[in-house]
Scaffold this active site. Structure first.
Site, short mmCIF file in Angstrom:
data_model
loop_
_atom_site.label_atom_id
_atom_site.label_comp_id
_atom_site.label_asym_id
_atom_site.label_seq_id
_atom_site.Cartn_x
_atom_site.Cartn_y
_atom_site.Cartn_z
N CYS A 32 -24.41 20.88 -14.94
CA CYS A 32 -25.43 21.67 -15.61
C CYS A 32 -26.46 20.73 -16.21
O CYS A 32 -26.12 19.69 -16.77
CB CYS A 32 -24.90 22.57 -16.73
N ARG A 38 -27.84 18.08 -11.11
CA ARG A 38 -26.64 18.36 -11.90
C ARG A 38 -26.04 19.74 -11.60
O ARG A 38 -24.96 20.07 -12.09
CB ARG A 38 -26.96 18.28 -13.40
N TRP A 53 -24.26 24.68 -13.00
CA TRP A 53 -23.19 24.47 -12.01
C TRP A 53 -22.03 25.30 -12.53
O TRP A 53 -21.43 24.99 -13.55
CB TRP A 53 -22.82 22.99 -11.93
N ASN A 104 -23.63 22.98 -21.48
CA ASN A 104 -23.06 22.19 -20.38
C ASN A 104 -21.66 21.80 -20.80
O ASN A 104 -21.49 21.14 -21.82
CB ASN A 104 -23.94 20.95 -20.14
N GLY A 105 -20.66 22.20 -20.03
CA GLY A 105 -19.28 21.85 -20.39
C GLY A 105 -18.37 23.05 -20.27
O GLY A 105 -18.71 24.06 -19.62
N GLU A 156 -15.75 6.82 3.23
CA GLU A 156 -17.06 7.11 2.66
C GLU A 156 -17.97 7.79 3.69
O GLU A 156 -18.69 8.72 3.37
CB GLU A 156 -17.68 5.81 2.12
N LYS A 188 -19.62 11.45 3.18
CA LYS A 188 -21.06 11.71 3.26
C LYS A 188 -21.32 12.88 4.20
O LYS A 188 -22.11 13.78 3.90
CB LYS A 188 -21.83 10.49 3.76
N GLU A 210 -20.17 16.25 2.76
CA GLU A 210 -20.98 16.65 1.60
C GLU A 210 -22.29 17.33 2.00
O GLU A 210 -22.67 18.33 1.41
CB GLU A 210 -21.35 15.42 0.75
N HIS A 256 -0.38 8.50 13.80
CA HIS A 256 0.63 9.29 13.10
C HIS A 256 0.13 10.68 12.73
O HIS A 256 0.59 11.27 11.76
CB HIS A 256 1.11 8.53 11.86
N LYS A 274 -24.10 16.23 -9.11
CA LYS A 274 -24.19 14.77 -9.15
C LYS A 274 -23.31 14.19 -10.24
O LYS A 274 -22.70 13.15 -10.08
CB LYS A 274 -25.65 14.39 -9.37
C1 G6P Z 1 -19.65 13.59 -7.91
C2 G6P Z 1 -20.82 13.09 -7.11
C3 G6P Z 1 -20.40 11.90 -6.25
C4 G6P Z 1 -19.79 10.82 -7.12
C5 G6P Z 1 -18.65 11.34 -7.99
C6 G6P Z 1 -18.25 10.34 -9.05
O1 G6P Z 1 -18.71 14.14 -7.05
O2 G6P Z 1 -21.36 14.11 -6.29
O3 G6P Z 1 -21.52 11.39 -5.56
O4 G6P Z 1 -19.31 9.79 -6.31
O5 G6P Z 1 -19.06 12.53 -8.68
O6 G6P Z 1 -19.34 10.18 -9.92
P1 G6P Z 1 -19.66 8.88 -10.76
O7 G6P Z 1 -20.95 9.20 -11.45
O8 G6P Z 1 -18.53 8.71 -11.74
O9 G6P Z 1 -19.76 7.75 -9.82
#
Ligand code: G6P
Length: 611
Positions: A2, A27, A73, A99-100, A484, A488, A491, A507, A606
């Site tokens: 948020c 956010r 969010w 937010n929270g 990773e 990506k 996501e 396996h 984010k």
């Molecule tokens: C969220 C974001 C990711 C990030 C993760 C950890 O899921 O979308 O991109 O890697 O949080 O966030 P941080 O800010 O702790 O790296």
């Protein structure tokens, strides 16, 4: 998660707030809303992104010099107009954004229902707001006092911003566990989840701490603790430029951030790595270098992409420093009563510096005596402040929800820390050390080279965009890169993708391989190369389509693959910073080819400030 924005001062509040919300949309973007003070409280809110609210309220009265805004969010209650913030209290006189998560909201809600309150939304926020209103009414006190009393009863995490129709120029704000920044202008104040909404108006900011309450008026900022004692605000100067948070001609922030990597990695190394002198200077680590050298164990704690950086670092630290490393998901570590021994060092890795699970995990470990080092991107963030020491990644604001440049900067920082410790500890010989310093210094130029293949990758994206599943494989240092790459892709393109250690494929995942399955194999020249080539053969034997990331000049591997993504040769320790880049671009172009909003993928946020 948020995004919250507030403004009070001589300007029209609405344009400041809307612009600020657009900057904070990373956010969350499930719904948007604003509340403006203009004689009475005016609240406009709507399910969807900021632009959808803007369209919906064209022609409405948007005047007012004090206001708050929110981009959501969803946690409690689906994304809808009713659940959108700001919420209004039963009397209509208070408006609040949050937010929270208020964890004990069910209990508070029941108490209020017993007193005759009715609720328009399913949110915990509306409950807290009416709880505050109830206290204000019963105690005949100011809003500030009511907030203080209410927060003593609340468990959970919050940043809240409140408006009271009876105090038209004042915003009351409070924080625990979620970020809040207040910008100080001339006769005006700005509030935000981060500094981006205020960047073009002021560089002077105050980071509000947990259990602090702010009374914000155009020309006055009072900070208090929950015991009603005044606290002197600590004003800091921002050194971010506006250009850093704008797209600068790129179609998406994600693409801009991928292309910034030669610079961000360079910025990260600058002033720290001296290849000629053979030194690495990391001032935030220096004080703790002794403890790290003597550590029995290093525990890397992180979430998401940052966790993948921790996995790469595990290989690097164990290889170079001969220290046992464990990599933990923060959310698991914090709840499982982990064993922390004297001499353990925790490295918290986080782009935002606000991820709730990572923050609490390190607070717990700190309370048990561990040394905490933060590898964090956002300067002044909560994780940076809780850590004993650490190193910033200096990648600049990362706005695209899918993390890219923060990952490579994390790898650069973690590699430097490992090299420094290995050198001081004597677990690396001089030649290898000097070689690796040189290899590190060449990474920015080599990333630049990888980026030149963007058009080729775009074509590949067209070819593979309709696949239903993807498999990503890698070994050793490149195993986390496979994870990773898969992350990506899922996501931003919503294609199911799995990352796996290449040998482990036998396996289980090999059962998925057929002529429809694209398998992305990270097969650069390293100690595992021949083994990975054998894994490619195993996939080809089952008619799988292989897209391999290979080292320049590796024609043999190219000959057995369907498609290749070429990266310059590099030492395996630094190779992940190169091999991940084509995978970022592949995910980006597939997401774009499928017509998705890659900067704001569905359901993601984010900065995950709820657990
Ligand atoms: C969220 C974001 C990711 C990030 C993760 C950890 O899921 O979308 O991109 O890697 O949080 O966030 P941080 O800010 O702790 O790296």
């Amino acid at each position: 998660m948020c995004g919250i924005v507030g403004y009070t001062g001589p300007k029209e509040a609405y344009p400041v707030i809307i612009k600020g919300l657009k900057r904070l949309e990373y956010r969350g973007y499930d719904s948007t809303g604003v509340a403006l003070q203009d004689g009475a409280l005016k609240v406009y809110k709507k399910k969807g992104k900021v632009a959808e609210l803007e369209d919906a309220i064209v022609g409405k009265d948007l005047h007012g010099h004090t206001g708050i805004g929110h981009t959501r969010w969803a946690t409690h209650g689906e994304p809808s107009d009713a659940n959108a913030h700001p919420h209004q209290s039963s009397s209509g006189k208070l408006a609040m954004i949050h937010n929270g998560i208020i964890e004990n909201y069910v209990q508070l809600k029941q108490e209020l229902i017993n007193k005759g309150y009715q609720f328009k939304s399913e949110t915990d926020t509306e409950v807290l707001l009416n709880f505050i209103e109830e206290i204000k009414k019963n105690n005949h006190c100011s809003l500030e006092e009511a907030v203080r009393v209410a927060l003593k009863r609340v468990t959970g995490a919050y940043v809240i911003l409140l408006l009271d129709a009876d105090e038209p120029e004042t915003i009351i704000a409070a924080r625990k566990g979620s970020p809040l920044v207040i910008g100080i202008g001339k006769g005006e104040h700005f509030l935000g989840s981060d500094a981006s909404p205020m960047l073009e108006y002021t560089k002077e900011v105050v980071y509000v701490n947990d259990y602090e309450l702010a009374i914000v008026k155009p020309d006055e900022l009072i900070l208090k603790n929950l015991g009603n004692e005044k606290i002197t605000p600590y004003v800091q100067k921002l050194d971010i430029e506006l250009a850093a948070i704008e797209k600068g001609g790129y179609e998406h922030f994600m693409l801009k951030e991928i292309f910034e990597q030669p610079h961000t990695i360079y910025d990260c190394l600058r002033g720290r790595l001296d290849t000629a002198g053979g030194t690495i200077i990391m001032s935030g680590i220096q004080q703790y270098a002794d403890q790290v050298m003597k550590a029995n164990r290093i525990v890397m704690i992180a979430c998401g992409t940052s966790w993948h950086a921790g996995l790469v670092a595990e290989y690097i630290f164990e290889e170079l420093c001969r220290i046992n490393v464990e990599v933990e998901y923060a959310s698991e570590f914090r709840y499982r009563n982990p064993v922390i021994n004297p001499g353990d060092v925790i490295i918290a890795i986080s782009q935002s510096g606000e991820t709730a699970d990572t923050l609490v995990a390190i607070e717990n470990a700190k309370a048990q005596g561990a040394i905490i080092l933060g590898v964090v991107n956002v300067v002044g963030s909560s994780i940076a402040r809780v850590s004993h020491g650490g190193a910033y990644t200096h990648a600049g604001p990362e706005i695209g929800v899918a993390s890219t440049k923060a990952f490579t900067a994390q790898l650069a920082v973690l590699t430097m820390i490992a090299l420094k410790i290995a050198h001081d500890k004597g677990t690396i010989d001089r030649d290898r050390y000097m070689h690796l310093l040189n290899e590190l210094s060449e990474v920015p130029n080599k990333v630049e080279t990888v980026l030149k293949s963007k058009d080729k990758i775009k074509k590949l994206a067209e070819k593979y965009k309709d696949a239903r599943d993807f498999l990503y494989l890698g070994r050793g240092y490149n195993f986390p890169v496979a994870l990773e790459g898969a992350l990506k892709l899922k996501e931003i393109s919503y294609i199911h993708a799995e990352g796996y250690p290449a040998a482990e494929m036998k396996h289980g995942p090999i059962a998925l391989v057929d002529e429809h399955l694209p398998v992305v194999v990270v097969a650069t020249k390293d100690a595992y190369h021949q083994k990975v080539v054998s894994n490619i053969q195993e996939i080809k034997a089952r008619k799988g389509k292989v897209i391999a990331v290979i080292s320049e000049g590796d024609t043999d591997t190219a000959a057995i693959c369907d498609d290749v993504l070429i990266v310059p040769e590099a030492d395996e320790i630094v190779a992940p910073m190169l091999s991940v880049v084509p995978l970022q671009l592949l995910a980006y172009y597939i997401g774009v080819a499928k017509g998705f909003d890659v900067d704001k993928p569905r359901n993601l946020a984010k900065s995950v400030t709820v657990e």
